[in-house]
Design an enzyme around this catalytic site. Sequence first.
Site, short mmCIF file in Angstrom:
data_model
loop_
_atom_site.label_atom_id
_atom_site.label_comp_id
_atom_site.label_asym_id
_atom_site.label_seq_id
_atom_site.Cartn_x
_atom_site.Cartn_y
_atom_site.Cartn_z
CG HIS A 272 -1.84 -1.09 1.39
ND1 HIS A 272 -1.76 -2.00 2.42
CD2 HIS A 272 -2.92 -1.44 0.66
CE1 HIS A 272 -2.75 -2.88 2.31
NE2 HIS A 272 -3.47 -2.57 1.25
N GLY B 295 -2.64 -1.56 -7.38
CA GLY B 295 -1.55 -2.53 -7.40
C GLY B 295 -1.78 -3.62 -8.43
CD GLN B 296 2.06 -6.76 -12.14
OE1 GLN B 296 2.98 -5.94 -12.23
NE2 GLN B 296 2.26 -8.07 -12.31
CE LYS B 297 -1.51 -10.36 -3.51
NZ LYS B 297 -2.80 -10.09 -2.96
CD GLN C 97 -9.02 -4.06 -6.93
OE1 GLN C 97 -9.79 -4.63 -6.18
NE2 GLN C 97 -7.94 -3.43 -6.48
CB VAL D 168 5.51 -4.51 -2.57
CG1 VAL D 168 6.59 -4.54 -1.50
CG2 VAL D 168 5.50 -3.17 -3.30
CB SER E 81 -1.83 -10.30 0.83
OG SER E 81 -3.20 -10.41 1.14
P1 AMP Z 1 -6.46 -3.70 -0.51
O1 AMP Z 1 -6.29 -2.93 0.75
O2 AMP Z 1 -6.07 -5.15 -0.38
O3 AMP Z 1 -7.80 -3.49 -1.17
O4 AMP Z 1 -5.40 -3.12 -1.52
C1 AMP Z 1 -5.38 -1.75 -1.83
C2 AMP Z 1 -4.47 -1.51 -3.00
O5 AMP Z 1 -3.15 -1.96 -2.68
C3 AMP Z 1 -4.91 -2.28 -4.25
O6 AMP Z 1 -4.73 -1.46 -5.40
C4 AMP Z 1 -3.97 -3.44 -4.25
O7 AMP Z 1 -3.77 -4.00 -5.53
C5 AMP Z 1 -2.71 -2.82 -3.70
N1 AMP Z 1 -1.82 -3.85 -3.17
C6 AMP Z 1 -2.14 -4.85 -2.32
N2 AMP Z 1 -1.08 -5.64 -2.10
C7 AMP Z 1 -0.06 -5.13 -2.84
C8 AMP Z 1 1.30 -5.50 -3.05
N3 AMP Z 1 1.84 -6.58 -2.46
N4 AMP Z 1 2.04 -4.75 -3.87
C9 AMP Z 1 1.52 -3.66 -4.49
N5 AMP Z 1 0.24 -3.25 -4.33
C10 AMP Z 1 -0.54 -3.98 -3.52
#
Ligand code: AMP
Length: 284
Positions: free
Chosen positions: A37, A147-149, A153, A176, A185
């Site tokens: 994040h 994030g590409q993760k 989405q 990351v 995650s």
């Molecule tokens: P979330 O809080 O899981 O909804 O994630 C919020 C944002 O952070 C989303 O755009 C995710 O894709 C991104 N994100 C989550 N994990 C990672 C990661 N390991 N590396 C880069 N971005 C991430």
Amino acid sequence: MQHVTTIAELRAVLGRERHQARRIALVPTMGALHEGHLTLVDDARLRADVVVMSLFVNPLQFRPGEDFEKYPRHLEADRARAEARGVDVLFAPTVEEMYRAGGEIRIVAGETASRWEGAARPGHFEGVLTVVAKLFNIVQPDVACFGQKDIQQVTLVRHLIAQLDFPIELAVVPTVREADGLALSSRNVYLNAADRHAALALSRALQAAVTRWEAGERTAATLRDVALAVLAGTSGVVTDYVAVVDGMRMLPVDRAEPGSIIAVAARVGSTRLIDNVLLGRRGA
Ligand code: AMP
């Protein structure tokens, strides 16, 4: 950092910034902030004058029986992390505030959402796109960082922006990872020590496929088998899918070319994890 909890207050704060012609970036999150994040925040910082982070666990994108109730919530720690990393405005509304006007209207996610994560989690992407569209309307950012993760989405948000004509630039930030390869995650906190070890199978499976691709293998079915074999060979891991797809619609491809994606989902213990690589690009 300003900490804002209502839509009206956020609009007032951002209205003043916009009045001074300052560029606004939005980083949407569900909190439980980790380095992934915060890397989005770094990217946002480079692209705009004002970085807004939203922190909202969106009930619409969880199905009954998923982890909405137990999803990690650490507002105080998140607030400190966001501030230390340079977030200017933290928007952390309650569910009541976000859906005060009602929750009937949804964005229908369409065919790209019917596969992979969408098949495993029916309704998930409608919830995601609905809240993202609301955040776009509330914040009216110039740029939004994802994030590409969460590759499917990202693909759907790209369609959302194009098809609903949001005047917003989409920035996609490479995944990351921990030093051993595990993609960061918020759900990794659910993993016990054995699960944590087994979870490495996802990144190892992807890496094995990438190594074959880099050696010249282009047949998607072969690359898929390489990844599947790593997952199948790891006890405690139950594979949901390995998909070799194009980056626009997430449709399976026969040949994996630069820009194709290998995406994986698997259950490790009781936790469902996803990961992916973009072939032939930095961050793969
Ligand atoms: P979330 O809080 O899981 O909804 O994630 C919020 C944002 O952070 C989303 O755009 C995710 O894709 C991104 N994100 C989550 N994990 C990672 C990661 N390991 N590396 C880069 N971005 C991430």
